[in-house]
Design a protein around this motif. Structure first.
Motif, PDB file in Angstrom:
ATOM      1  N   THR A 130      -0.915  -4.861  -5.675  1.00 49.14           N
ATOM      2  CA  THR A 130      -1.197  -6.250  -6.041  1.00 49.14           C
ATOM      3  C   THR A 130      -1.136  -7.152  -4.817  1.00 49.14           C
ATOM      4  N   ALA A 131      -0.146  -6.917  -3.958  1.00 47.24           N
ATOM      5  CA  ALA A 131      -0.026  -7.707  -2.735  1.00 47.24           C
ATOM      6  C   ALA A 131      -1.246  -7.512  -1.841  1.00 47.24           C
ATOM      7  N   LEU A 132      -1.715  -6.285  -1.722  1.00 48.59           N
ATOM      8  CA  LEU A 132      -2.924  -6.021  -0.928  1.00 48.59           C
ATOM      9  C   LEU A 132      -4.123  -6.778  -1.493  1.00 48.59           C
ATOM     10  N   ARG A 133      -4.245  -6.777  -2.799  1.00 44.94           N
ATOM     11  CA  ARG A 133      -5.369  -7.465  -3.421  1.00 44.94           C
ATOM     12  C   ARG A 133      -5.287  -8.979  -3.200  1.00 44.94           C
ATOM     13  N   LEU A 134      -4.084  -9.522  -3.333  1.00 45.50           N
ATOM     14  CA  LEU A 134      -3.910 -10.962  -3.126  1.00 45.50           C
ATOM     15  C   LEU A 134      -4.210 -11.366  -1.685  1.00 45.50           C
ATOM     16  N   ILE A 135      -3.724 -10.581  -0.740  1.00 52.45           N
ATOM     17  CA  ILE A 135      -3.982 -10.879   0.672  1.00 52.45           C
ATOM     18  C   ILE A 135      -5.475 -10.800   0.952  1.00 52.45           C
ATOM     19  N   GLY A 136      -6.121  -9.777   0.392  1.00 53.78           N
ATOM     20  CA  GLY A 136      -7.554  -9.626   0.610  1.00 53.78           C
ATOM     21  C   GLY A 136      -8.362 -10.783   0.051  1.00 53.78           C
ATOM     22  N   GLN A 137      -7.913 -11.332  -1.070  1.00 60.76           N
ATOM     23  CA  GLN A 137      -8.654 -12.415  -1.724  1.00 60.76           C
ATOM     24  C   GLN A 137      -8.328 -13.789  -1.160  1.00 60.76           C
ATOM     25  N   HIS A 138      -7.061 -13.977  -0.764  1.00 55.72           N
ATOM     26  CA  HIS A 138      -6.613 -15.328  -0.420  1.00 55.72           C
ATOM     27  C   HIS A 138      -5.974 -15.444   0.963  1.00 55.72           C
ATOM     28  N   GLY A 139      -5.870 -14.339   1.714  1.00 58.06           N
ATOM     29  CA  GLY A 139      -5.295 -14.405   3.048  1.00 58.06           C
ATOM     30  C   GLY A 139      -3.787 -14.226   3.058  1.00 58.06           C
ATOM     31  N   ALA A 140      -3.210 -14.316   4.260  1.00 58.32           N
ATOM     32  CA  ALA A 140      -1.786 -14.036   4.449  1.00 58.32           C
ATOM     33  C   ALA A 140      -0.891 -14.971   3.645  1.00 58.32           C
ATOM     34  N   ASP A 141      -1.326 -16.203   3.423  1.00 59.41           N
ATOM     35  CA  ASP A 141      -0.500 -17.164   2.702  1.00 59.41           C
ATOM     36  C   ASP A 141      -0.263 -16.763   1.253  1.00 59.41           C
ATOM     37  N   ALA A 142      -1.046 -15.823   0.763  1.00 61.75           N
ATOM     38  CA  ALA A 142      -0.888 -15.389  -0.629  1.00 61.75           C
ATOM     39  C   ALA A 142       0.330 -14.500  -0.819  1.00 61.75           C
ATOM     40  N   LEU A 143       0.914 -14.026   0.277  1.00 65.81           N
ATOM     41  CA  LEU A 143       2.039 -13.095   0.167  1.00 65.81           C
ATOM     42  C   LEU A 143       3.331 -13.873  -0.090  1.00 65.81           C
ATOM     43  N   THR A 144       3.477 -14.362  -1.312  1.00 65.03           N
ATOM     44  CA  THR A 144       4.688 -15.052  -1.738  1.00 65.03           C
ATOM     45  C   THR A 144       5.176 -14.429  -3.034  1.00 65.03           C
ATOM     46  N   VAL A 145       6.468 -14.515  -3.250  1.00 61.28           N
ATOM     47  CA  VAL A 145       7.050 -13.951  -4.467  1.00 61.28           C
ATOM     48  C   VAL A 145       6.520 -14.675  -5.708  1.00 61.28           C
ATOM     49  N   ARG A 146       6.369 -15.969  -5.599  1.00 56.86           N
ATOM     50  CA  ARG A 146       5.882 -16.741  -6.749  1.00 56.86           C
ATOM     51  C   ARG A 146       4.483 -16.291  -7.159  1.00 56.86           C
ATOM     52  N   ARG A 147       3.607 -16.134  -6.175  1.00 57.50           N
ATOM     53  CA  ARG A 147       2.232 -15.745  -6.481  1.00 57.50           C
ATOM     54  C   ARG A 147       2.175 -14.309  -6.988  1.00 57.50           C
ATOM     55  N   LEU A 148       2.981 -13.435  -6.398  1.00 58.56           N
ATOM     56  CA  LEU A 148       3.033 -12.053  -6.866  1.00 58.56           C
ATOM     57  C   LEU A 148       3.483 -11.999  -8.320  1.00 58.56           C
ATOM     58  N   GLY A 149       4.562 -12.753  -8.612  1.00 62.58           N
ATOM     59  CA  GLY A 149       5.065 -12.753  -9.976  1.00 62.58           C
ATOM     60  C   GLY A 149       4.029 -13.238 -10.967  1.00 62.58           C
ATOM     61  N   PRO A 190       9.168 -13.995 -10.914  1.00 66.00           N
ATOM     62  CA  PRO A 190       9.190 -13.649  -9.481  1.00 66.00           C
ATOM     63  C   PRO A 190      10.444 -12.906  -9.047  1.00 66.00           C
ATOM     64  N   SER A 191      11.565 -13.177  -9.705  1.00 70.58           N
ATOM     65  CA  SER A 191      12.809 -12.511  -9.315  1.00 70.58           C
ATOM     66  C   SER A 191      12.747 -11.007  -9.526  1.00 70.58           C
ATOM     67  N   ALA A 192      11.823 -10.536 -10.374  1.00 75.52           N
ATOM     68  CA  ALA A 192      11.714  -9.095 -10.619  1.00 75.52           C
ATOM     69  C   ALA A 192      11.314  -8.334  -9.363  1.00 75.52           C
ATOM     70  N   VAL A 193      10.628  -9.004  -8.437  1.00 76.65           N
ATOM     71  CA  VAL A 193      10.221  -8.350  -7.194  1.00 76.65           C
ATOM     72  C   VAL A 193      11.439  -7.916  -6.389  1.00 76.65           C
ATOM     73  N   TYR A 194      12.561  -8.665  -6.554  1.00 79.76           N
ATOM     74  CA  TYR A 194      13.777  -8.320  -5.826  1.00 79.76           C
ATOM     75  C   TYR A 194      14.327  -6.956  -6.221  1.00 79.76           C
ATOM     76  N   ARG A 195      13.904  -6.445  -7.351  1.00 84.33           N
ATOM     77  CA  ARG A 195      14.365  -5.121  -7.757  1.00 84.33           C
ATOM     78  C   ARG A 195      13.791  -4.021  -6.865  1.00 84.33           C
ATOM     79  N   TYR A 196      12.739  -4.348  -6.131  1.00 86.54           N
ATOM     80  CA  TYR A 196      12.040  -3.318  -5.360  1.00 86.54           C
ATOM     81  C   TYR A 196      12.006  -3.588  -3.856  1.00 86.54           C
ATOM     82  N   PHE A 197      12.122  -4.855  -3.446  1.00 89.41           N
ATOM     83  CA  PHE A 197      12.008  -5.194  -2.029  1.00 89.41           C
ATOM     84  C   PHE A 197      13.064  -6.226  -1.644  1.00 89.41           C
ATOM     85  N   HIS A 198      13.681  -5.986  -0.481  1.00 85.60           N
ATOM     86  CA  HIS A 198      14.733  -6.882  -0.005  1.00 85.60           C
ATOM     87  C   HIS A 198      14.188  -8.273   0.326  1.00 85.60           C
ATOM     88  N   SER A 199      12.986  -8.322   0.879  1.00 87.71           N
ATOM     89  CA  SER A 199      12.446  -9.564   1.414  1.00 87.71           C
ATOM     90  C   SER A 199      10.934  -9.450   1.518  1.00 87.71           C
TER      91      SER A 199
END
Length: 253
Positions: free
Chosen positions: A31-50, A57-66
């Protein structure tokens, strides 16, 4: 993102997200790869991923430190996709060339992510497999260890350097890409032979060649140099095939 990663046994989300999917590291990276591809580096945020995953968005913390932890996972995924189903042929030069072209192509398929990830060292599964495979090809070909390490270093830096350079060109707006390419016929091809004899003599070739990546030819030059060094070390006996292990990682998506 803060350092609040959930311990491994508690990571897996037991209930589907609002979109009916169960979270996993693989899904988040895709999903992060798709977001970056569509919207650029600024898309890599927890809020947008969630929001895209249909999860808090807090669910992402279950898998990645930062965010950086996620970025390293993205970098490792690109390396894994580059080498999916690669198998050695027994010809060390052909094997290295195939690996290099695969790496370059993988990053070109995700140019926005390449700008973020090509310069990173992950220390993760796919990168470790890549280092092992490349060193195995070089050592199996007969390069002494120090020579193998130095060629590995040059080979990888060349591959990733061109990947980042070409990715930067691909991420330009279409109008800027076209304008850059037009500089060769519109400017260089019109220079006077009396003041710029070498450019004038080769302008038609420059106009054609500068439209594509210089990486394949640069890779061949590096391999030519490596082969010459191997021949100097071992003579004709140094050009033997390599015994290496097939490398299979995650299939590309």
């Amino acid at each position: 993102m803060s350092e609040r990663v959930v311990p491994e046994p508690r990571r897996r989300r037991r209930r589907p997200t609002k979109q009916g999917v169960v979270l996993s590291q693989e899904l988040i990276v895709d999903t992060a790869l798709r977001l970056i591809g569509q919207h650029g580096a600024d898309a890599l945020t927890v809020r947008r991923l969630g929001a895209t995953l249909g999860a808090d968005p807090s669910a992402v913390y279950r898998y990645f430190h930062s965010t950086d932890d996620l970025l390293l996972a993205i970098a490792d995924e690109l390396i894994g996709r580059a080498q999916y189903a690669w198998e050695p042929t027994g010809d060390w030069r052909a094997d290295l060339r195939a690996i290099g072209l695969r790496i370059h192509a993988s990053y070109q398929a995700h140019p926005q992510a390449a700008l973020l990830a090509a310069h990173r060292t992950t220390g993760r599964l796919h990168e470790i497999a890549a280092v092992e495979a490349i060193l195995g090809v070089l050592r199996g070909a007969g390069f002494p260890d120090l020579e193998a390490v130095r060629i590995y270093h040059a080979f990888v830096d060349q591959s990733l350097g061109f990947a980042a350079l070409d990715a930067a060109a691909l991420t330009l707006p279409a109008a800027a890409q076209t304008a850059d390419l037009q500089v060769w016929p519109a400017s260089y091809a019109r220079l006077d032979a009396t003041t710029h004899p070498h450019i004038a003599a080769t302008a038609h070739l420059l106009t054609s060649d500068m439209r594509r990546s210089g990486y394949p030819y640069a890779l061949d030059l590096l391999l030519d140099a490596a082969e010459a060094r191997l021949t100097a070390l071992h003579g004709g006996d140094g050009l033997r095939g390599v015994q290496s292990t097939a490398w299979t990682s995650s299939p590309p998506t």
